[in-house]
Design an enzyme around this catalytic site. Structure first.
Site, mmCIF file in Angstrom:
data_model
loop_
_atom_site.group_PDB
_atom_site.id
_atom_site.type_symbol
_atom_site.label_atom_id
_atom_site.label_comp_id
_atom_site.label_asym_id
_atom_site.label_seq_id
_atom_site.Cartn_x
_atom_site.Cartn_y
_atom_site.Cartn_z
ATOM 1 N N ASN A 1 -10.235 -0.469 0.263
ATOM 2 C CA ASN A 1 -8.774 -0.426 0.273
ATOM 3 C C ASN A 1 -8.252 -0.884 -1.090
ATOM 4 O O ASN A 1 -8.265 -2.073 -1.398
ATOM 5 C CB ASN A 1 -8.239 -1.319 1.389
ATOM 6 C CG ASN A 1 -6.723 -1.300 1.494
ATOM 7 O OD1 ASN A 1 -6.034 -0.743 0.644
ATOM 8 N ND2 ASN A 1 -6.203 -1.920 2.535
ATOM 9 N N HIS B 1 -3.386 6.769 3.546
ATOM 10 C CA HIS B 1 -3.781 5.534 2.875
ATOM 11 C C HIS B 1 -5.163 5.137 3.385
ATOM 12 O O HIS B 1 -5.418 5.113 4.590
ATOM 13 C CB HIS B 1 -2.757 4.443 3.166
ATOM 14 C CG HIS B 1 -3.220 3.065 2.802
ATOM 15 N ND1 HIS B 1 -3.775 2.764 1.579
ATOM 16 C CD2 HIS B 1 -3.227 1.906 3.519
ATOM 17 C CE1 HIS B 1 -4.092 1.484 1.542
ATOM 18 N NE2 HIS B 1 -3.780 0.945 2.704
ATOM 19 N N CYS C 1 0.810 -1.219 0.000
ATOM 20 C CA CYS C 1 0.000 0.000 0.000
ATOM 21 C C CYS C 1 0.843 1.268 0.000
ATOM 22 O O CYS C 1 0.331 2.352 -0.299
ATOM 23 C CB CYS C 1 -0.934 0.000 1.204
ATOM 24 S SG CYS C 1 -1.977 -1.476 1.304
#
Length: 326
Positions: free
Chosen positions: A283, A253, A113
């Site tokens: 996500n 994030h 990520c």
């Protein structure tokens, strides 16, 4: 300060929407359970014939169009992804081929990520050193192809998409005011895809065991994520001599609303300065930060001169934080 400018942004998001209500029909879960624990209401899912490179190539085309450039003007292409098209060659090479290019350097960044911010760090170094003039940085994922759709603890979290930025030499005071990045490989097995590489090559048994899907120890990830994301953001802000009042927008994030809120609180940033797209997309791993930056620009939340703090945490474990003056 690394003097550079993000001169264009773009995204590529699949048209198919998978809602929490849809997931109720697939696994033992509920809209209320997912929303309360994650903040996610829906996510995008790519078609079966769409790969990560398809989304990344489209996002780069859109970012170049936003910058008023053709893709052939890029000196390098950096792709941050955990869901590579193939183990080799790099997804960036597949992207390059789909853009009809030959010549620019093309390579992947495997930082989970944190991949887009890792890529931005590398692009900054290439530009400041004079090695490149314009670099396309893209974070893209097709997470739907690597989740176990019977595991409600993970399948409800992820979505597909790509976000890109075209980075060029800056003029004036635009650029990366400060950044912080790092990794702790001792925690690699806490969040990973066990099979498919040289540690555990594919066999009938690995497929039966769902070893080619996301495996995650959720509580451990949560604990390390909030610590790493807040520390990366705080360290970058301190190095840039930026205080919370100086920040125009905080773009973390988009993993889980609880993680994002704790990271924001520890960085002492007010809630109204945190930009959120998690509820719409889930996500998207390396794609969350660039997609959020693009949407914030589109909405007018980021303008020339805006001070933006962004931070991420991913498999590895990796982390990164940047303070940008747009």
């Amino acid at each position: 300060m690394k003097s550079l400018k993000i001169i264009g942004t773009g995204v590529s998001l699949p048209s198919r929407v998978l809602t929490n209500a849809d997931l109720e029909k697939m696994v033992d879960t509920s809209d209320e359970w997912i929303t309360e624990r994650t903040g996610i209401r829906e996510r995008r899912i790519a078609d079966d014939d769409v790969s990560t490179s398809d989304l990344c190539a489209d996002a780069i085309k859109n970012a170049c169009a936003d910058a008023g450039l053709e893709p052939r003007a890029l000196d390098a292409i950096i792709v941050g992804t955990s869901t590579a098209d193939t183990l080799f060659p790099s997804t960036a090479c597949w992207v390059q081929g789909k853009l009809g290019l030959r010549g620019p350097a093309a390579f992947d960044v495997s930082a989970g990520c944190s991949g887009f911010l890792y890529g931005l760090e590398l692009a900054s170094a290439l530009i400041v050193s004079g090695t490149a003039t314009r670099v396309g940085v893209v974070g893209g994922e097709v997470m739907s192809k690597v989740v176990n759709w019977k595991d409600r603890s993970t399948c409800v979290l992820f979505g597909d998409g790509a976000g890109a930025a075209v980075v060029a030499a800056g003029k004036g005071d635009s650029g990366v005011l400060a950044s912080n990045w790092g990794a702790d490989g001792n925690l690699a097995s806490i969040l990973y895809q066990p099979a498919g590489g040289t540690q555990k090559p594919a066999t009938h048994q690995t497929v039966e065991d769902n070893a080619h899907t996301v495996h995650m120890e959720g509580s451990t990830v949560f604990r390390h994520a909030v610590m790493a994301m807040s520390q990366a953001a705080t360290s970058a802000m301190e190095e840039a001599e930026i205080k919370p009042d100086d920040v125009d927008l905080f773009v973390p994030h988009q993993a889980n609303m609880r993680i994002m809120e704790v990271a924001r609180e520890r960085a002492r940033l007010p809630r109204e300065k945190m930009y959120v797209v998690l509820h719409k997309y889930g996500n998207m791993s390396a794609a969350t930060v660039p997609v959020a930056l693009h949407e914030a620009r589109t909405e007018g939340r980021i303008k020339d001169g805006s001070v933006v703090v962004t931070t991420a945490f991913g498999t590895g474990f990796t982390w990164a934080g940047s303070v940008l003056r747009w």
